[in-house]
Motif scaffolding. Sequence first.
Motif, mmCIF file in Angstrom:
data_model
loop_
_atom_site.group_PDB
_atom_site.id
_atom_site.type_symbol
_atom_site.label_atom_id
_atom_site.label_comp_id
_atom_site.label_asym_id
_atom_site.label_seq_id
_atom_site.Cartn_x
_atom_site.Cartn_y
_atom_site.Cartn_z
ATOM 1 N N ARG A 93 0.806 -1.234 0.000
ATOM 2 C CA ARG A 93 0.000 0.000 0.000
ATOM 3 C C ARG A 93 0.831 1.271 0.000
ATOM 4 O O ARG A 93 0.311 2.336 -0.349
ATOM 5 N N ASP A 94 2.116 1.204 0.381
ATOM 6 C CA ASP A 94 2.885 2.448 0.392
ATOM 7 C C ASP A 94 4.269 2.324 -0.230
ATOM 8 O O ASP A 94 4.799 3.305 -0.750
ATOM 9 N N ARG A 143 -1.217 4.013 -10.047
ATOM 10 C CA ARG A 143 -1.100 5.459 -9.806
ATOM 11 C C ARG A 143 0.250 5.813 -9.177
ATOM 12 O O ARG A 143 0.908 6.770 -9.584
ATOM 13 N N ARG A 144 0.667 5.002 -8.199
ATOM 14 C CA ARG A 144 1.908 5.307 -7.509
ATOM 15 C C ARG A 144 3.137 5.008 -8.375
ATOM 16 O O ARG A 144 4.148 5.716 -8.306
ATOM 17 N N ASP A 158 -4.380 1.497 -7.416
ATOM 18 C CA ASP A 158 -3.517 2.272 -6.524
ATOM 19 C C ASP A 158 -2.048 2.066 -6.871
ATOM 20 O O ASP A 158 -1.257 3.020 -6.902
#
Length: 442
Positions: A349-350, A400-401, A397
């Motif tokens: 997620r990050d 996008r990152r 997601d």
Amino acid sequence: MTATAVEPDRQQACSPASGELDRAARRVLLTNWRGHATVPAARLYPHQWSWDSAFIAIGLRHLSPVRAQRELESLFGAQWQDGRVPHIVFDPHVPADAYFPGPSFWRSGQAPGAPGVPTSGIVQPPAHALAAWAVHTADPVASRARGFLPRIYPRLVAWHRYLTTRRDLTGSGLMSVVHPWESGMDNSPAWDVPLARITPVPVTEFTRRDLDHAAAGERPTDTDYGRYVRLARDYRDAGYADSLGVHGFAVEDPLCNALLAAGEHALAAMAAELGLPPERHRSAAARIAGNMTTMLYDPAAGLFFPRDAHTGRVLRSYSAGGLMPLVVPDLPVAAALVETALSDRFRLRDACPLPSYDLTAGDHDPGRYWRGPGWVNTSWLFWHGLRLHGERALAGDLRRRLLGRVRDAGFREYFDPLTGSGHGTDGFAWTAALVLDLLRTP
């Protein structure tokens, strides 16, 4: 289109920022184009590399499907008679000392069944069938007009046959890589245990060219490079024969076997398009995926691990290669792989790109080749797998990152997965090509 196929262009990027990134990616691919194929990077990698060309073709299909076809045709024009696709096809116009090991080291012209052009003798992960089907579906009319599938399909079949026969070194139904370079994840900690058995060639006996273009702290050590040279030299001196007696290093790798299974699904789609029975490819895909899940998957870890073909021991290193089987359709453990990717080891997620190696490991190195940095190609494969298994929100997601990382740091070879800083060479072709695909796939 089959479940494994990379989806064709659905939506053009429309924001000013996306348009700028798109134009910049096109410039990289134009700069690296050599009239018949694309080099990964003009200075550090001045020849054609095998799985690079597969990823490059996936991006090129959005600019010119015919050029994407030519990219793969150029590579397979150097296929050996036994079916192997060499990991490097050397450009005779590039100075002989521009890259090591070069043509004079590999001596492919002296090997039985080698092509008329100089190549290396080892291979890389089999992403090519997946790429070829994606290229065909991008413009089926142009593909049929050029006879692309009738020409590339039998070559892909021969390539897979080589891997499933000559490279099934243990009779397990899984292919082995016989050099860390063959894994695509060259310097991964996953290879440290079997590689430690190899006596390195002294650095005084060869001249590294990679350090002319990249910092030593970002590249493999001299000791590991000496081991790479030893393995390649032993293989060459054995006439590129495949057996456990020849290969001091032999590993059944999840990433390569996953791409082989996914590629069989793509071959099934090609066979159907050509009016041929697809069942043998579907059966092969199911067999490889089943063997891989039975032998390499650890339910407690939620990850696939490589297996040492010499000892039969599982190599318990949490590398991104163990997540790559997500590219296989109908994989029964797909949800567990996603959970592992979301864990502290990979922080889906990050962290971005997907870390190549366990973020919690004491020897994680975010700047050294495959020992921690994130790469756009493995992240793209995982993104493709997320979409394949219905994880659209996570896939969106990650997309996008990834685009944000490249927009901020440029078309770098690899990135620190936490800070986003770029490492390795710049103007890297598969980064640019896969950005083009990400921009066009919502």
